[in-house]
Design a protein around this motif. Structure first.
Motif, short mmCIF file in Angstrom:
data_model
loop_
_atom_site.label_atom_id
_atom_site.label_comp_id
_atom_site.label_asym_id
_atom_site.label_seq_id
_atom_site.Cartn_x
_atom_site.Cartn_y
_atom_site.Cartn_z
N SER A 69 54.88 -31.82 -0.71
CA SER A 69 54.90 -31.96 1.14
C SER A 69 54.33 -33.47 1.59
O SER A 69 54.58 -34.43 1.11
N LYS A 73 55.81 -28.88 4.66
CA LYS A 73 55.61 -28.48 3.48
C LYS A 73 55.97 -27.85 2.50
O LYS A 73 57.44 -27.03 3.22
N ALA A 74 55.63 -27.99 1.53
CA ALA A 74 57.03 -28.16 0.01
C ALA A 74 56.77 -26.67 0.77
O ALA A 74 55.80 -25.60 0.88
N ASP A 124 56.00 -18.99 1.12
CA ASP A 124 57.19 -18.51 1.82
C ASP A 124 58.58 -18.43 1.72
O ASP A 124 58.69 -17.25 0.91
N THR A 150 62.75 -21.57 5.00
CA THR A 150 62.56 -22.64 3.54
C THR A 150 64.56 -23.41 3.70
O THR A 150 64.80 -22.88 3.42
N GLY A 169 61.60 -27.00 2.41
CA GLY A 169 59.38 -26.70 1.88
C GLY A 169 60.23 -26.52 3.95
O GLY A 169 62.18 -26.36 4.21
#
Length: 381
Positions: free
Chosen positions: A227, A282-283, A289, A294, A302
């Motif tokens: 991240s 945000k990874a 997720d 993403t 991310g």
């Protein structure tokens, strides 16, 4: 009131509470303008609240119904025929004072307003804000300004992802549905549309570039799990523009997953250097997720943090410095302070000259909020 009163738009930055009846009155004013010429504001009405008052402009009731303009750029204002716009004073949250408004390139005014997160119906409290911005825009147009208005749509964040998972629905299907309903509600209130309503998901490249610019200036770093965070400790004056943040009593550093997030409202747990640092990117997390929420980019896979989109889209559509930025008083910190830090850190120029903040609509003693579940929609109110 006649034509000679001082045009002013004043929003309390302290404890203003607008009653529900006052809100409905404002809605009626906006709706009534569907039956009159929406460009005329020769008089004003004072709407009283429990602690403060807001000056709003009532439409003149002598013209026949006209077709609703699709945006402020299509609206012709009779007052714009004058040599220069007439003056008005605005309460600027940046200076904490009412002051004469000066556009950078008068008569053109650049105006950015924070839009909805499109995972549910916008509620009456939200539209209290959008009506406020509409009143301001109509006043500026009447006074002879040309308003270039942009309003963002947040169509990717934790709440959206959670609802997609809960209802087993795709991100685009969910967000486009509530985006359409939001715009329909704006039209029902006869709110003059912005020039554009850019979506966060359509501006990933601009956000990635902003992170790269911040990294070059020592203001962004990547954590071990991938991240990206804004390095608050390296930004002079952080938290001192719109609020007076007590940085001495905040934890100066933290590390490890799940460590304290300081006072940032960003809903994310990850390793970062300082407790005040906030997420820019945000990874990808496989246990939370989604593939449709993403992106694979040069800074990693991310999705963007909440604060990043406004800085990126304001720059894309309005430039590095804008005249007016509007939002709810609850957005002063962290959202708007983080916008300032990002934009000024990346561009090296002032981000916005005039900040305007509106108060809440309260249910009992609490702010009307989707997250609290105490809200009324326009359709159900």
């Amino acid at each position: 009131a006649g034509h000679s009163f001082e045009y002013c738009y004043w929003i309390s930055t302290h404890d203003m509470k607008l009653s529900f009846s006052s809100l409905l009155f404002a809605v009626c004013l906006s709706s009534a303008s569907a039956f009159v010429e929406p460009s005329l504001f020769p008089s004003h009405v004072l709407v009283k609240s429990r602690a403060r008052a807001v000056a709003v402009f009532a439409a003149n009731l002598h013209s026949p119904r006209t077709k609703r303009p699709t945006s402020s750029s299509t609206l012709h204002m009779s007052a714009s025929d004058t040599a220069s716009p007439r003056k008005l004073s605005l309460y600027n949250s940046l200076s904490r004072a009412k002051e004469p408004f000066e556009a950078m390139a008068s008569p053109k005014v650049t105006m950015y307003t924070c839009g909805p997160t499109v995972y549910d119906y916008a509620h009456v409290g939200n539209f209290r804000a959008f009506l406020t911005y509409d009143v301001l825009k109509r006043a500026l147009l009447y006074l002879g300004y040309e308003v270039d208005h942009i309003c963002n749509l947040t169509d990717v964040d934790d709440k959206i992802i959670a609802r997609c998972d809960r209802e087993n629905i795709g991100l685009i299907e969910l967000t486009r549905k509530f985006e359409r309903l939001f715009l329909d509600d704006l039209d029902a209130l006869n709110i003059i549309r912005a020039r554009a309503y850019p979506r966060a998901t359509d501006h990933i490249p601009e956000m990635v570039q902003l992170i790269k610019d911040l990294e070059e200036r020592g203001l962004a770093y990547q954590s071990k799990e991938g991240s990206w965070y804004f390095n608050v400790g390296e930004k002079e004056g952080y938290g001192q523009q719109l609020v007076q943040l007590d940085t001495k009593n905040m934890q100066s550093g933290a590390s490890g997953a799940g460590s304290a997030r300081g006072t940032d409202a960003d809903e994310y747990d990850a390793e970062k250097v300082g407790a005040r640092d906030f997420a820019l990117w945000k990874a990808f997390k496989p246990d939370f997720d989604r593939d449709d929420a993403t992106w694979d980019t040069e800074i990693g896979r991310g999705r963007p943090g909440w604060h990043l989109e406004c800085s990126a889209m304001a720059k894309r559509y309005l430039g590095e410095t804008i005249d007016i930025h509007c939002g709810g008083i609850d957005l002063k910190f962290p959202h708007h302070e983080n916008e300032i830090a990002q934009s000024e850190g990346a561009n090296g120029r002032p981000f916005c000259n005039c900040w305007l903040h509106n108060g809440f609509v309260n249910i009992g003693d609490e702010k009307m909020s989707k997250s609290k579940g105490n809200f009324l929609t326009l359709r159900g109110a």
